[in-house]
Design a protein around this motif. Structure first.
Motif, PDB file in Angstrom:
ATOM      1  N   ALA A   1      42.371  -2.784  43.080  1.00 45.92           N
ATOM      2  CA  ALA A   1      41.478  -3.412  42.010  1.00 45.92           C
ATOM      3  C   ALA A   1      42.299  -3.048  40.481  1.00 45.92           C
ATOM      4  CB  ALA A   1      40.209  -2.411  42.038  1.00 45.92           C
ATOM      5  N   ALA A   2      41.600  -3.960  39.468  1.00 42.09           N
ATOM      6  CA  ALA A   2      42.021  -3.695  38.170  1.00 42.09           C
ATOM      7  C   ALA A   2      40.614  -3.966  37.418  1.00 42.09           C
ATOM      8  CB  ALA A   2      43.192  -5.157  37.931  1.00 42.09           C
ATOM      9  N   ILE A   3      40.454  -3.393  36.559  1.00 45.50           N
ATOM     10  CA  ILE A   3      39.354  -3.294  35.782  1.00 45.50           C
ATOM     11  C   ILE A   3      39.684  -3.641  34.157  1.00 45.50           C
ATOM     12  CG2 ILE A   3      37.201  -2.148  34.936  1.00 45.50           C
ATOM     13  CD1 ILE A   3      37.675   0.033  37.436  1.00 45.50           C
ATOM     14  N   PHE A   4      38.980  -4.647  33.497  1.00 44.92           N
ATOM     15  CA  PHE A   4      39.349  -4.976  32.118  1.00 44.92           C
ATOM     16  C   PHE A   4      37.908  -4.779  31.615  1.00 44.92           C
ATOM     17  CE2 PHE A   4      42.394  -6.976  34.727  1.00 44.92           C
ATOM     18  CZ  PHE A   4      43.909  -6.717  33.939  1.00 44.92           C
ATOM     19  N   GLY A   5      37.754  -4.235  30.266  1.00 46.38           N
ATOM     20  CA  GLY A   5      36.275  -4.001  29.889  1.00 46.38           C
ATOM     21  C   GLY A   5      36.487  -4.012  28.264  1.00 46.38           C
ATOM     22  N   ASP A   6      35.530  -4.219  27.715  1.00 43.24           N
ATOM     23  CA  ASP A   6      35.073  -4.226  26.369  1.00 43.24           C
ATOM     24  C   ASP A   6      36.406  -4.600  25.373  1.00 43.24           C
ATOM     25  OD1 ASP A   6      33.420  -3.919  24.145  1.00 43.24           O
ATOM     26  OD2 ASP A   6      33.407  -1.732  24.347  1.00 43.24           O
ATOM     27  N   PRO A   7      36.791  -5.739  25.583  1.00 40.98           N
ATOM     28  CA  PRO A   7      38.084  -5.985  24.641  1.00 40.98           C
ATOM     29  C   PRO A   7      37.851  -6.078  23.254  1.00 40.98           C
ATOM     30  CG  PRO A   7      37.478  -7.974  25.950  1.00 40.98           C
ATOM     31  CD  PRO A   7      36.563  -6.805  26.459  1.00 40.98           C
ATOM     32  N   THR A   8      36.576  -6.452  22.856  1.00 39.99           N
ATOM     33  CA  THR A   8      36.394  -6.556  21.454  1.00 39.99           C
ATOM     34  C   THR A   8      35.418  -5.487  21.053  1.00 39.99           C
ATOM     35  OG1 THR A   8      34.473  -7.765  22.258  1.00 39.99           O
ATOM     36  CG2 THR A   8      36.180  -8.994  21.424  1.00 39.99           C
ATOM     37  N   SER A   9      35.447  -4.364  21.553  1.00 38.28           N
ATOM     38  CA  SER A   9      34.880  -2.883  21.331  1.00 38.28           C
ATOM     39  C   SER A   9      33.492  -3.000  20.729  1.00 38.28           C
ATOM     40  CB  SER A   9      35.855  -2.198  20.364  1.00 38.28           C
ATOM     41  OG  SER A   9      37.056  -2.125  21.011  1.00 38.28           O
ATOM     42  N   ASP A  10      32.593  -3.959  21.318  1.00 44.32           N
ATOM     43  CA  ASP A  10      31.425  -4.133  20.658  1.00 44.32           C
ATOM     44  C   ASP A  10      30.233  -3.871  21.851  1.00 44.32           C
ATOM     45  OD1 ASP A  10      31.876  -6.536  22.002  1.00 44.32           O
ATOM     46  OD2 ASP A  10      31.354  -7.793  20.375  1.00 44.32           O
ATOM     47  N   LEU A  11      30.512  -3.537  22.719  1.00 43.98           N
ATOM     48  CA  LEU A  11      29.582  -3.401  23.982  1.00 43.98           C
ATOM     49  C   LEU A  11      28.732  -1.924  23.892  1.00 43.98           C
ATOM     50  CD1 LEU A  11      31.218  -4.836  27.171  1.00 43.98           C
ATOM     51  CD2 LEU A  11      29.732  -5.940  25.610  1.00 43.98           C
ATOM     52  N   ILE A  12      27.514  -1.996  23.870  1.00 42.30           N
ATOM     53  CA  ILE A  12      26.588  -0.974  23.581  1.00 42.30           C
ATOM     54  C   ILE A  12      26.877   0.143  24.401  1.00 42.30           C
ATOM     55  CG2 ILE A  12      24.510  -0.191  23.131  1.00 42.30           C
ATOM     56  CD1 ILE A  12      23.353  -2.907  22.351  1.00 42.30           C
ATOM     57  N   ASN A  13      26.874  -0.283  26.080  1.00 45.92           N
ATOM     58  CA  ASN A  13      26.941   1.026  26.559  1.00 45.92           C
ATOM     59  C   ASN A  13      28.161   0.607  27.361  1.00 45.92           C
ATOM     60  OD1 ASN A  13      24.570   2.329  26.449  1.00 45.92           O
ATOM     61  ND2 ASN A  13      23.519   0.486  27.558  1.00 45.92           N
TER      62      ASN A  13
END
Length: 297
Positions: free
Chosen positions: A107-119
């Protein structure tokens, strides 16, 4: 095969769909969930043509593909509660068992690239624990990083923002740290071993119908790239609803198959938010191949 004539003309159906575009679904369904009753005629024949719990393979053509068919009701319940469902955007996609190149990582997980997701950080920590791999976040979420994962990973999860470009569907994109990754970028890559891509992002499943009555958008780009199955969204989603779906989906994926996990996650979201809030639970769809080669061997 049994063919059932629907109790609505193509012209009347297209007029109804045109009156409610995908970008209006979240706001409109929030205040008027009964809006979906306009389209129950599409699934009504399934009440006598199919049995509860049998797998439904839906191949919507044209503008019907913009509708949350799984949310339409039979006997007072959403179709997804009655039956497991997979969407096949193109008949050719679903006919054969999928067999891609071998994956070198799970698996590969990519997340919140713009650093603006609340949780964002909380969700990514949960995904890391469930999938057993570290998340790639913030400025490290780039086109090259995702392209590398597409060449090696069996499962890819993206948790961030996306948008659909109705005028130029190949310009529809994932919002990455250093700029967008468009549908055209996705298609341009080589073959992939990915059996599942989860696009936890708004409008990632929205399409525009082009020549040959074919749908075009981000989901179709990943399928054309060679991904077996894609989970995406039909409209802008609530972050809470998205997190609820994702958490339940991966919890189930550890013990069952993708189609069952998707259905269970949607039913959990229905229980959480209420069947009368399709604006929150209904945007999530599973598209792609009916079977993988390993499921038919």
């Amino acid at each position: 095969p049994q063919i059932e004539r629907l109790a609505i003309s193509e012209t009347a159906l297209n007029e109804r769909i045109a009156a409610v575009t995908s970008r209006n679904y979240r706001a409109t369904l929030g205040s008027t969930p009964g809006l979906l009753d306009l389209f129950k005629v599409l699934v009504a024949p399934l009440s006598w043509m199919t049995k509860p719990e049998c797998l439904l393979v839906l191949c919507p053509m044209g503008a019907i593909g913009s509708l949350p068919l799984h949310a339409l009701q039979i006997d007072g319940h959403p179709l997804i509660v009655r039956n497991p469902i997979i969407m096949v955007p193109n008949h050719a996609v679903g006919l054969e068992g999928w067999s891609g190149p071998s994956a070198t990582e799970d698996a590969a997980i990519f997340g919140d690239p713009t650093s603006d997701l609340i949780n964002g950080s909380e969700v990514l920590q949960t995904l890391t624990a469930r999938l057993g791999t570290a998340s790639i976040t913030g400025p490290n979420v780039t086109i090259s990083a995702i392209q590398a994962a597409m060449a090696s990973a069996r499962l890819i999860h993206y948790h961030g923002h996306a948008w659909h470009d109705q005028l130029a569907p190949l310009a529809s994109a994932l919002d990455l740290a250093a700029g967008p990754m468009t549908a055209a970028d996705v298609i341009s890559g080589a073959g992939t071993p990915a059996e599942l891509v989860v696009l936890g992002a708004c409008e990632s499943g929205v399409t525009k119908i082009g020549r040959g009555n074919e749908a075009n958008g981000l989901t179709q780009a990943f399928l054309l790239r060679g991904v077996a199955r894609v989970i995406s969204t039909l409209w802008t989603t609530s972050e809470k609803a998205a997190n609820t779906y994702v958490d339940a989906f991966y919890g189930q994926l550890a013990v069952t198959d993708v189609i069952t996990a998707h259905r269970t996650a949607l039913c959990n979201a229905i229980d959480t938010f209420g069947a009368d809030r399709p604006d929150l639970w209904a945007p999530f769809i599973l598209s792609g191949r009916l079977t993988l080669a390993k499921e038919t061997s």
